[in-house]
Each structure stands twice: as structure tokens, then as C-alpha cells.
Design a protein around this motif. Sequence first.
Motif, PDB file in Angstrom:
ATOM      1  N   MET A   1      -1.284  -7.468  -8.941  1.00 32.50           N
ATOM      2  CA  MET A   1      -0.987  -6.666  -7.752  1.00 32.50           C
ATOM      3  C   MET A   1      -2.002  -5.537  -7.562  1.00 32.50           C
ATOM      4  SD  MET A   1       1.612  -8.094  -6.434  1.00 32.50           S
ATOM      5  CE  MET A   1       2.245  -6.869  -5.320  1.00 32.50           C
ATOM      6  N   LYS A   2      -3.015  -5.477  -8.405  1.00 31.39           N
ATOM      7  CA  LYS A   2      -3.922  -4.334  -8.332  1.00 31.39           C
ATOM      8  C   LYS A   2      -4.680  -4.288  -7.015  1.00 31.39           C
ATOM      9  CE  LYS A   2      -7.687  -6.760 -10.733  1.00 31.39           C
ATOM     10  NZ  LYS A   2      -8.582  -6.724 -11.895  1.00 31.39           N
ATOM     11  N   ASN A   3      -4.860  -5.447  -6.343  1.00 30.95           N
ATOM     12  CA  ASN A   3      -5.601  -5.474  -5.092  1.00 30.95           C
ATOM     13  C   ASN A   3      -4.694  -5.327  -3.877  1.00 30.95           C
ATOM     14  OD1 ASN A   3      -8.120  -6.022  -6.354  1.00 30.95           O
ATOM     15  ND2 ASN A   3      -7.471  -8.125  -6.668  1.00 30.95           N
ATOM     16  N   TRP A   4      -3.385  -5.289  -4.101  1.00 36.21           N
ATOM     17  CA  TRP A   4      -2.417  -5.341  -3.004  1.00 36.21           C
ATOM     18  C   TRP A   4      -2.647  -4.257  -1.966  1.00 36.21           C
ATOM     19  CZ3 TRP A   4       1.847  -8.500  -2.080  1.00 36.21           C
ATOM     20  CH2 TRP A   4       2.720  -8.055  -1.091  1.00 36.21           C
ATOM     21  N   TRP A   5      -2.632  -3.019  -2.413  1.00 34.01           N
ATOM     22  CA  TRP A   5      -2.640  -1.933  -1.445  1.00 34.01           C
ATOM     23  C   TRP A   5      -4.036  -1.613  -0.936  1.00 34.01           C
ATOM     24  CZ3 TRP A   5       1.616  -1.639   0.780  1.00 34.01           C
ATOM     25  CH2 TRP A   5       2.793  -1.953   0.095  1.00 34.01           C
ATOM     26  N   MET A   6      -5.063  -2.047  -1.660  1.00 34.32           N
ATOM     27  CA  MET A   6      -6.402  -1.940  -1.081  1.00 34.32           C
ATOM     28  C   MET A   6      -6.465  -2.757   0.193  1.00 34.32           C
ATOM     29  SD  MET A   6      -9.465  -1.066  -0.771  1.00 34.32           S
ATOM     30  CE  MET A   6      -9.772  -0.143  -2.261  1.00 34.32           C
ATOM     31  N   ALA A   7      -5.943  -3.975   0.135  1.00 37.68           N
ATOM     32  CA  ALA A   7      -5.971  -4.830   1.314  1.00 37.68           C
ATOM     33  C   ALA A   7      -5.121  -4.250   2.434  1.00 37.68           C
ATOM     34  CB  ALA A   7      -5.474  -6.227   0.951  1.00 37.68           C
ATOM     35  N   CYS A   8      -3.947  -3.734   2.098  1.00 39.99           N
ATOM     36  CA  CYS A   8      -3.087  -3.132   3.106  1.00 39.99           C
ATOM     37  C   CYS A   8      -3.770  -1.937   3.756  1.00 39.99           C
ATOM     38  CB  CYS A   8      -1.773  -2.671   2.481  1.00 39.99           C
ATOM     39  SG  CYS A   8      -0.710  -4.003   1.913  1.00 39.99           S
ATOM     40  N   ALA A   9      -4.289  -1.069   2.930  1.00 42.34           N
ATOM     41  CA  ALA A   9      -4.831   0.184   3.428  1.00 42.34           C
ATOM     42  C   ALA A   9      -6.068  -0.038   4.279  1.00 42.34           C
ATOM     43  CB  ALA A   9      -5.159   1.112   2.269  1.00 42.34           C
ATOM     44  N   MET A  10      -6.883  -1.010   3.920  1.00 43.65           N
ATOM     45  CA  MET A  10      -8.085  -1.266   4.696  1.00 43.65           C
ATOM     46  C   MET A  10      -7.747  -1.664   6.123  1.00 43.65           C
ATOM     47  SD  MET A  10     -10.691  -3.236   2.143  1.00 43.65           S
ATOM     48  CE  MET A  10     -11.883  -3.529   3.449  1.00 43.65           C
ATOM     49  N   TRP A  11      -6.570  -2.223   6.299  1.00 50.19           N
ATOM     50  CA  TRP A  11      -6.225  -2.659   7.641  1.00 50.19           C
ATOM     51  C   TRP A  11      -5.322  -1.693   8.382  1.00 50.19           C
ATOM     52  CZ3 TRP A  11      -2.084  -3.729  10.682  1.00 50.19           C
ATOM     53  CH2 TRP A  11      -2.428  -4.251  11.937  1.00 50.19           C
ATOM     54  N   LEU A  12      -4.310  -1.153   7.718  1.00 53.63           N
ATOM     55  CA  LEU A  12      -3.224  -0.515   8.446  1.00 53.63           C
ATOM     56  C   LEU A  12      -3.534   0.867   8.978  1.00 53.63           C
ATOM     57  CD1 LEU A  12      -0.175  -1.687   6.359  1.00 53.63           C
ATOM     58  CD2 LEU A  12      -0.704  -2.290   8.700  1.00 53.63           C
ATOM     59  N   VAL A  13      -4.508   1.537   8.439  1.00 50.68           N
ATOM     60  CA  VAL A  13      -4.818   2.873   8.938  1.00 50.68           C
ATOM     61  C   VAL A  13      -5.816   2.741  10.077  1.00 50.68           C
ATOM     62  CG1 VAL A  13      -5.662   5.145   8.362  1.00 50.68           C
ATOM     63  CG2 VAL A  13      -4.446   3.817   6.662  1.00 50.68           C
ATOM     64  N   SER A  14      -5.380   3.050  11.290  1.00 46.13           N
ATOM     65  CA  SER A  14      -6.239   2.817  12.442  1.00 46.13           C
ATOM     66  C   SER A  14      -6.434   4.082  13.249  1.00 46.13           C
ATOM     67  CB  SER A  14      -5.627   1.739  13.338  1.00 46.13           C
ATOM     68  OG  SER A  14      -4.395   2.192  13.841  1.00 46.13           O
ATOM     69  N   GLY A  15      -7.450   4.072  14.095  1.00 41.51           N
ATOM     70  CA  GLY A  15      -7.730   5.250  14.888  1.00 41.51           C
ATOM     71  C   GLY A  15      -6.762   5.444  16.038  1.00 41.51           C
ATOM     72  N   VAL A  16      -6.369   4.359  16.694  1.00 40.21           N
ATOM     73  CA  VAL A  16      -5.463   4.441  17.842  1.00 40.21           C
ATOM     74  C   VAL A  16      -4.596   3.198  17.857  1.00 40.21           C
ATOM     75  CG1 VAL A  16      -7.028   5.796  19.288  1.00 40.21           C
ATOM     76  CG2 VAL A  16      -7.215   3.318  19.317  1.00 40.21           C
ATOM     77  N   ALA A  17      -3.507   3.269  18.599  1.00 41.86           N
ATOM     78  CA  ALA A  17      -2.711   2.072  18.830  1.00 41.86           C
ATOM     79  C   ALA A  17      -3.502   1.164  19.760  1.00 41.86           C
ATOM     80  CB  ALA A  17      -1.381   2.444  19.464  1.00 41.86           C
ATOM     81  N   LEU A  18      -3.643  -0.091  19.381  1.00 41.55           N
ATOM     82  CA  LEU A  18      -4.489  -1.001  20.143  1.00 41.55           C
ATOM     83  C   LEU A  18      -3.618  -1.859  21.058  1.00 41.55           C
ATOM     84  CD1 LEU A  18      -6.894  -1.927  17.235  1.00 41.55           C
ATOM     85  CD2 LEU A  18      -7.217  -0.229  19.025  1.00 41.55           C
ATOM     86  N   ALA A  19      -3.226  -1.290  22.187  1.00 37.54           N
ATOM     87  CA  ALA A  19      -2.284  -1.935  23.088  1.00 37.54           C
ATOM     88  C   ALA A  19      -2.903  -3.143  23.768  1.00 37.54           C
ATOM     89  CB  ALA A  19      -1.811  -0.930  24.134  1.00 37.54           C
ATOM     90  N   GLY A  20      -2.103  -4.193  23.902  1.00 37.05           N
ATOM     91  CA  GLY A  20      -2.494  -5.342  24.701  1.00 37.05           C
ATOM     92  C   GLY A  20      -3.471  -6.307  24.060  1.00 37.05           C
ATOM     93  N   MET A  21      -3.914  -6.060  22.846  1.00 39.85           N
ATOM     94  CA  MET A  21      -4.874  -6.948  22.196  1.00 39.85           C
ATOM     95  C   MET A  21      -4.190  -8.176  21.619  1.00 39.85           C
ATOM     96  SD  MET A  21      -7.719  -4.816  20.066  1.00 39.85           S
ATOM     97  CE  MET A  21      -9.029  -3.931  20.903  1.00 39.85           C
ATOM     98  N   ALA A  22      -4.923  -9.293  21.562  1.00 37.19           N
ATOM     99  CA  ALA A  22      -4.441 -10.477  20.863  1.00 37.19           C
ATOM    100  C   ALA A  22      -4.371 -10.166  19.365  1.00 37.19           C
ATOM    101  CB  ALA A  22      -5.375 -11.658  21.118  1.00 37.19           C
ATOM    102  N   PRO A  23      -3.520 -10.885  18.612  1.00 36.67           N
ATOM    103  CA  PRO A  23      -3.345 -10.574  17.190  1.00 36.67           C
ATOM    104  C   PRO A  23      -4.642 -10.542  16.393  1.00 36.67           C
ATOM    105  CG  PRO A  23      -1.648 -12.088  17.901  1.00 36.67           C
ATOM    106  CD  PRO A  23      -2.603 -11.959  19.050  1.00 36.67           C
ATOM    107  N   VAL A 167       7.016  -7.930   2.033  1.00 34.50           N
ATOM    108  CA  VAL A 167       8.458  -7.899   2.265  1.00 34.50           C
ATOM    109  C   VAL A 167       9.214  -8.512   1.089  1.00 34.50           C
ATOM    110  CG1 VAL A 167      10.324  -8.892   3.650  1.00 34.50           C
ATOM    111  CG2 VAL A 167       8.357  -7.831   4.778  1.00 34.50           C
ATOM    112  N   THR A 168       8.801  -9.692   0.661  1.00 34.33           N
ATOM    113  CA  THR A 168       9.499 -10.377  -0.434  1.00 34.33           C
ATOM    114  C   THR A 168       9.399  -9.587  -1.730  1.00 34.33           C
ATOM    115  OG1 THR A 168       9.030 -12.518   0.582  1.00 34.33           O
ATOM    116  CG2 THR A 168       9.664 -12.521  -1.737  1.00 34.33           C
ATOM    117  N   ASN A 169       8.240  -8.998  -1.994  1.00 35.55           N
ATOM    118  CA  ASN A 169       8.026  -8.233  -3.207  1.00 35.55           C
ATOM    119  C   ASN A 169       8.989  -7.047  -3.290  1.00 35.55           C
ATOM    120  OD1 ASN A 169       6.456  -7.409  -5.612  1.00 35.55           O
ATOM    121  ND2 ASN A 169       5.788  -5.731  -4.319  1.00 35.55           N
TER     122      ASN A 169
END
Length: 200
Positions: A1-23, A167-169
Motif C-alpha cells: 500500500m506504500k504507493n496508494w496515496w501517492m497515486a491518489c494525491a497526484m490526481w485529487l488535488v486540483s486547481g479548480v473544479a473542472l465542470a463539464g469535462m468528459a471523465p 472504498v473496499t479497503n
Amino acid sequence: MKNWWMACAMWLVSGVALAGMAPDQLVKKTADDVIEVIKSDKDIQAGNQQKIFALAEEKILPNFDFDKVSRLVLGKNWTKATPEQQAAFQAEFKTLLLRTYATALSKYKNQTIDYKPFRMEAGADTATVKTAIQQPGGEPISVDYTLGKKGEDWKVFDIVIESVSLVTNYRSQFAQEIRQNGLDSLNKKLAEKNKAATGK
């Protein structure tokens, strides 16, 4: 699990809410923005925990369906909980995630992200964006983001890293404590851990 939150953090912290974009566009734009912020901020690179935590707290929620994650993590225990217990859990779980993201952000060392081909059926209200984090001198980390439609926007509600679901974890960890000692005990233990980690 050592890489778990690196992957999360690299994505989830964003500059603005990106409204209307495709996934897939949302995931890529957010990841690019996160990496750019980290690379340009000397304090974050130096491990300034206060600044990192403040950044995570301010920017994490726009693209993350925290209410849905909380319900999924507690599962059947959510419907059994009182409104007060639900609110207490959400507050402590949010702090737990934020401080863990902040810790992961401070460990960024020139990782890059590869994006897999994206396909989604017309009219679908859920989607999965598959990526791999490339590490200098290490094996790639597979990361899948599961998103759901919320109004006109897409929001992440699960992250699967190396076949392990966020979620499962947490559901497994928390269910055991609730089964043994109840939800109030879980909330108390989360609060104690958060207070010890943040000093608040």
C-alpha cells in the motif's frame, strides 16, 4: 500500500473544479495541474506539511464525490447510523483522507502518468479511466479512477490502485471496528488519530 496515496494525491488535488469535462479529460487535466503545482512550489517540495495540507484541504473536494464515498465505505452501517453519527464520521474521515493525501504529496519525485485508451457507452452515468504512474527506477503503478455523473459534472468516487479499491479497503477496516465496538468507537478513534497527526 506504500504507493496508494501517492497515486491518489497526484490526481485529487486540483486547481479548480473542472465542470463539464468528459471523465478522461477531467482526469488528465487535473493530474497535469497537480504535477505543475508541485513542481513549481518550493515549499511543497521541501515538505512544508502545513502548506501541503492547506492545499489538499482547499482543492480536493471539487472533483471528488465525498458524500458518495462516505456512504459506500460505511455500507449498511450508514443506513443504521443516526444523522449525528453520519456527520461525525464524514468529518473525521475527510480529515483522515486529507492528511494522508498531504503526506503523499510531499513524496512526489518526478513521477509521470500514462493514460490508457478510454471508452464509454453513450449515456452512461459511470466511467472508469485507466492510467499507470511511471516511477524513475521502479515498476509502473496501475491506477483506475471510477467516476459517476453528478448533475452535469463527473466526480470520482473510487480509486483502484494495483487492484485494491480505496472504498473496499476502508470498508473492510472500518466494518471490523464497528462490528466489535460500534460506530461511535470508530468515530472516536478516527478523531484521536487525526488530532495526534494534526495537533488540533
